[in-house]
Design a protein around this motif. Structure first.
Motif, PDB file in Angstrom:
ATOM      1  N   GLN A   1       0.866  -1.176   0.000  1.00  0.00           N
ATOM      2  CA  GLN A   1       0.000   0.000   0.000  1.00  0.00           C
ATOM      3  C   GLN A   1       0.901   1.224   0.000  1.00  0.00           C
ATOM      4  O   GLN A   1       1.629   1.459   0.966  1.00  0.00           O
ATOM      5  CB  GLN A   1      -0.924  -0.006   1.207  1.00  0.00           C
ATOM      6  N   ILE A   2       0.841   1.981  -1.068  1.00  0.00           N
ATOM      7  CA  ILE A   2       1.759   3.088  -1.298  1.00  0.00           C
ATOM      8  C   ILE A   2       0.995   4.406  -1.278  1.00  0.00           C
ATOM      9  O   ILE A   2       0.051   4.582  -2.053  1.00  0.00           O
ATOM     10  CB  ILE A   2       2.442   2.919  -2.676  1.00  0.00           C
ATOM     11  N   PRO A   3       1.397   5.351  -0.427  1.00  0.00           N
ATOM     12  CA  PRO A   3       0.742   6.660  -0.480  1.00  0.00           C
ATOM     13  C   PRO A   3       1.025   7.326  -1.821  1.00  0.00           C
ATOM     14  O   PRO A   3       2.148   7.253  -2.342  1.00  0.00           O
ATOM     15  CB  PRO A   3       1.385   7.431   0.678  1.00  0.00           C
ATOM     16  N   ALA A   4       0.003   7.952  -2.384  1.00  0.00           N
ATOM     17  CA  ALA A   4       0.142   8.591  -3.696  1.00  0.00           C
ATOM     18  C   ALA A   4      -0.874   9.711  -3.833  1.00  0.00           C
ATOM     19  O   ALA A   4      -1.806   9.827  -3.034  1.00  0.00           O
ATOM     20  CB  ALA A   4      -0.057   7.556  -4.808  1.00  0.00           C
ATOM     21  N   LYS A   5      -0.685  10.504  -4.857  1.00  0.00           N
ATOM     22  CA  LYS A   5      -1.624  11.577  -5.171  1.00  0.00           C
ATOM     23  C   LYS A   5      -2.044  11.416  -6.628  1.00  0.00           C
ATOM     24  O   LYS A   5      -1.224  11.111  -7.500  1.00  0.00           O
ATOM     25  CB  LYS A   5      -0.966  12.935  -4.958  1.00  0.00           C
ATOM     26  N   ILE A   6      -3.335  11.620  -6.897  1.00  0.00           N
ATOM     27  CA  ILE A   6      -3.850  11.561  -8.264  1.00  0.00           C
ATOM     28  C   ILE A   6      -3.433  12.831  -8.992  1.00  0.00           C
ATOM     29  O   ILE A   6      -3.796  13.937  -8.577  1.00  0.00           O
ATOM     30  CB  ILE A   6      -5.382  11.408  -8.274  1.00  0.00           C
ATOM     31  N   LEU A   7      -2.657  12.654 -10.074  1.00  0.00           N
ATOM     32  CA  LEU A   7      -2.160  13.799 -10.832  1.00  0.00           C
ATOM     33  C   LEU A   7      -2.948  14.068 -12.101  1.00  0.00           C
ATOM     34  O   LEU A   7      -3.083  15.212 -12.522  1.00  0.00           O
ATOM     35  CB  LEU A   7      -0.684  13.586 -11.193  1.00  0.00           C
TER      36      LEU A   7
ATOM     37  N   ILE B   1       3.924   9.140  -6.558  1.00  0.00           N
ATOM     38  CA  ILE B   1       4.164   8.396  -5.328  1.00  0.00           C
ATOM     39  C   ILE B   1       4.540   9.358  -4.206  1.00  0.00           C
ATOM     40  O   ILE B   1       5.274  10.313  -4.413  1.00  0.00           O
ATOM     41  CB  ILE B   1       5.256   7.330  -5.531  1.00  0.00           C
ATOM     42  N   GLY B   2       4.026   9.084  -3.007  1.00  0.00           N
ATOM     43  CA  GLY B   2       4.294   9.901  -1.821  1.00  0.00           C
ATOM     44  C   GLY B   2       3.069  10.708  -1.442  1.00  0.00           C
ATOM     45  O   GLY B   2       2.181  10.937  -2.259  1.00  0.00           O
ATOM     46  N   HIS B   3       3.034  11.129  -0.184  1.00  0.00           N
ATOM     47  CA  HIS B   3       1.872  11.889   0.303  1.00  0.00           C
ATOM     48  C   HIS B   3       1.681  13.203  -0.458  1.00  0.00           C
ATOM     49  O   HIS B   3       0.564  13.668  -0.626  1.00  0.00           O
ATOM     50  CB  HIS B   3       2.004  12.156   1.802  1.00  0.00           C
ATOM     51  N   GLN B   4       2.783  13.787  -0.924  1.00  0.00           N
ATOM     52  CA  GLN B   4       2.702  15.028  -1.697  1.00  0.00           C
ATOM     53  C   GLN B   4       2.599  14.780  -3.200  1.00  0.00           C
ATOM     54  O   GLN B   4       2.407  15.714  -3.970  1.00  0.00           O
ATOM     55  CB  GLN B   4       3.923  15.908  -1.399  1.00  0.00           C
ATOM     56  N   GLY B   5       2.800  13.524  -3.611  1.00  0.00           N
ATOM     57  CA  GLY B   5       2.719  13.188  -5.026  1.00  0.00           C
ATOM     58  C   GLY B   5       3.927  13.632  -5.825  1.00  0.00           C
ATOM     59  O   GLY B   5       3.870  13.704  -7.049  1.00  0.00           O
TER      60      GLY B   5
ATOM     61  N   GLN C   1      -6.307  14.489  -5.301  1.00  0.00           N
ATOM     62  CA  GLN C   1      -6.661  13.750  -4.092  1.00  0.00           C
ATOM     63  C   GLN C   1      -5.552  12.785  -3.681  1.00  0.00           C
ATOM     64  O   GLN C   1      -4.912  12.150  -4.513  1.00  0.00           O
ATOM     65  CB  GLN C   1      -7.949  12.974  -4.336  1.00  0.00           C
ATOM     66  N   SER C   2      -5.347  12.669  -2.368  1.00  0.00           N
ATOM     67  CA  SER C   2      -4.415  11.680  -1.827  1.00  0.00           C
ATOM     68  C   SER C   2      -5.123  10.334  -1.722  1.00  0.00           C
ATOM     69  O   SER C   2      -6.275  10.265  -1.298  1.00  0.00           O
ATOM     70  CB  SER C   2      -3.927  12.107  -0.448  1.00  0.00           C
ATOM     71  N   VAL C   3      -4.430   9.285  -2.141  1.00  0.00           N
ATOM     72  CA  VAL C   3      -4.962   7.920  -2.125  1.00  0.00           C
ATOM     73  C   VAL C   3      -3.842   6.965  -1.719  1.00  0.00           C
ATOM     74  O   VAL C   3      -2.710   7.384  -1.479  1.00  0.00           O
ATOM     75  CB  VAL C   3      -5.511   7.519  -3.520  1.00  0.00           C
TER      76      VAL C   3
END
Length: 145
Positions: free
Chosen positions: A80-86, A102-106, A129-131
């Motif tokens: 489970q990888i923190p990511a942001k929809i770009l 990838i990452g909380h900030q994307g 959105q962060s996912v």
């Protein structure tokens, strides 16, 4: 189709994939699982023993990536990888490709997810959105760097 730049329009989105540089950071001898780091994110994959510090490339197909808004549920999906929809690209009326940072900030490496438009709407996803990107460990394909 391997994407060096996931933001480009995809010619064959059903086979879209990214190849990411990874470094071995651990190995579980009992379960034969290697742990890799990709810019602060961690991925686990079945493997023969590897040396800590080895560099590898990991190929991730967009169809092997699912998304969740809330991490932590017990699951067979080990990564489970923190990511942001770009960005998103519609590939046919029922499916879309999502470009993730990838990452909380994307701001890390780019990854792709292929989902149905229904899932996009039902889960209320939106650009920015962060996912959490979920990838089955057995779906990862590794090769020497």
């Amino acid at each position: 189709q391997l994407q060096s730049d996931p933001s480009l329009m995809l010619a064959s989105a059903t086979n879209a994939a990214v190849s990411l540089r990874a470094q071995v950071t651990g190995y579980d001898q009992e379960f034969k699982i290697a742990r890799f780091t990709i810019g602060g994110a961690f991925l686990n994959s079945p493997s023969l023993p590897l040396k800590i510090g080895e560099k590898r490339r990991i190929k991730i197909y967009a169809g092997d990536v699912s998304l969740t808004r809330d991490p932590g549920a017990r699951s067979t999906i080990d990564n489970q990888i923190p990511a942001k929809i770009l960005d998103i690209k519609e590939i046919e009326p029922a499916q879309i490709i999502i470009v993730l940072g990838i990452g909380h900030q994307g701001d890390g490496e780019r990854m792709l997810a292929r989902i149905t438009r229904k899932s996009w709407v039902t889960l209320g996803f939106e650009i920015g959105q962060s996912v959490f990107a979920q990838v089955k460990a057995v779906a990862l394909i590794r090769r020497d760097d």
